[in-house]
Design an enzyme around this catalytic site. Structure first.
Site, PDB file in Angstrom:
ATOM      1  N   GLU A 140       0.832  -1.209   0.000  1.00 48.91           N
ATOM      2  CA  GLU A 140       0.000   0.000   0.000  1.00 48.91           C
ATOM      3  C   GLU A 140       0.866   1.259   0.000  1.00 48.91           C
ATOM      4  OE1 GLU A 140      -3.189   0.024  -0.586  1.00 48.91           O
ATOM      5  OE2 GLU A 140      -3.014  -2.132  -0.745  1.00 48.91           O
TER       6      GLU A 140
ATOM      7  N   HIS B   5       2.023   2.031  -3.497  1.00 49.00           N
ATOM      8  CA  HIS B   5       1.105   2.825  -4.334  1.00 49.00           C
ATOM      9  C   HIS B   5       1.310   4.322  -4.075  1.00 49.00           C
ATOM     10  CE1 HIS B   5      -1.255  -0.233  -6.285  1.00 49.00           C
ATOM     11  NE2 HIS B   5      -1.676  -0.785  -5.155  1.00 49.00           N
TER      12      HIS B   5
ATOM     13  N   GLU C 119      -0.121  -2.592  -9.839  1.00 50.62           N
ATOM     14  CA  GLU C 119      -0.137  -3.629  -8.799  1.00 50.62           C
ATOM     15  C   GLU C 119       1.198  -4.356  -8.736  1.00 50.62           C
ATOM     16  OE1 GLU C 119      -2.174  -4.066  -6.477  1.00 50.62           O
ATOM     17  OE2 GLU C 119      -3.535  -2.544  -7.240  1.00 50.62           O
TER      18      GLU C 119
HETATM   19 ZN   LIG Z   1      -2.448  -2.544  -4.771  1.00 48.99          ZN
END
Ligand SMILES: [Zn+2]
Length: 251
Positions: A112, A115, A169
């Site tokens: 996270e 990101h 991702e």
């Molecule tokens: Zn993600």
């Protein structure tokens, strides 16, 4: 790995909007007596964050200036996020339903954080603002001051509730594993997390469950689709991240 391209909104604008949204979410949770109820779990999350954060500047030097926050929301939702500027939240649902070890928390948190470091949220907020105001990029660039706080807030919300692109991702997976490894957490936990997540996602959404049972697919899976290739990519990255873990353990 590259940072996202469409970064129309200045980082400071995005971070301010995200911080406001985050504060609002935390206030709402506090009003429901659902904020940081489990002190032991909160302390555990904050300790893991403290270990990961010093390594984040490798991926984005600006992160040094971020005002990091970590909070725990009491909710069955299987979810976790890091908003632009380092605003992290975990839901008790993801800790409990996946029965996460410290290594597993570290790779999820690292992912996270990835990101945020790679500015995926900033790119998406920029896209959302463009859509919301319905004007050309050129006009937007010259009229940033006129974008209402409401539109920014909406965009900040969407920035954590829509799925990211597959390449984003993959990039965040790699950042997450490297952050975890450098902080002394076993990066192989990333593979275990996705196997657990897949298993949870495959359980039938069963409304007839006992009260308190999960009746919805995990929210984390709707924003983080799991794929076999994802696990394969993670395994392919192990020769790079395992030595980092081995040397961090020796310190
Ligand atoms: Zn993600």
């Amino acid at each position: 790995m590259k940072r996202s391209r469409l970064l129309l909104l200045p980082a400071s604008t995005v971070e301010n909007a995200a911080a406001q949204q985050y504060a609002q979410l935390m206030r709402a949770a506090a009003q429901k007596n659902a904020l940081n109820v489990d002190k032991a779990q909160l302390e555990r999350l904050r300790n893991i964050a403290r270990a990961l954060i010093p390594h984040s500047t490798r991926f984005n030097p600006e992160a040094q200036k971020w005002r990091w926050e970590v909070n725990l929301i009491n909710s069955k939702q299987v979810n976790a996020f890091c908003m632009p500027g380092g605003k992290i939240a975990f839901f008790t649902g993801i800790l409990e339903q996946l029965n996460l070890t410290d290594d597993e928390v570290a790779v999820i948190m690292g992912h996270e954080i990835g990101h945020a470091l790679l500015e995926h949220g900033r790119a998406r907020m920029s896209e959302q603002v463009l859509k919301s105001v319905g004007i050309s990029i050129a006009a937007a660039v010259f009229n940033l001051g006129q974008i209402s706080a409401e539109i920014l807030a909406q965009a900040a919300n969407l920035a954590v509730s829509l799925p990211y692109a597959r390449s984003q991702e993959t990039d965040s997976d790699l950042v997450g594993m490297e952050l975890a490894a450098r902080a002394g957490f076993d990066p192989r936990a990333a593979v275990v997390v996705w196997q657990k997540m897949q298993k949870l996602g495959q359980q039938p959404a069963d409304g007839a469950k006992a009260p308190g049972g999960r009746s919805q697919p995990p929210q984390f899976l709707s924003t983080h689709p799991s794929h076999e290739t994802r696990i394969r990519d993670m395994q392919a990255a192990m020769p790079k991240v395992l030595p980092l873990y081995e040397s961090a353990k020796k310190r």
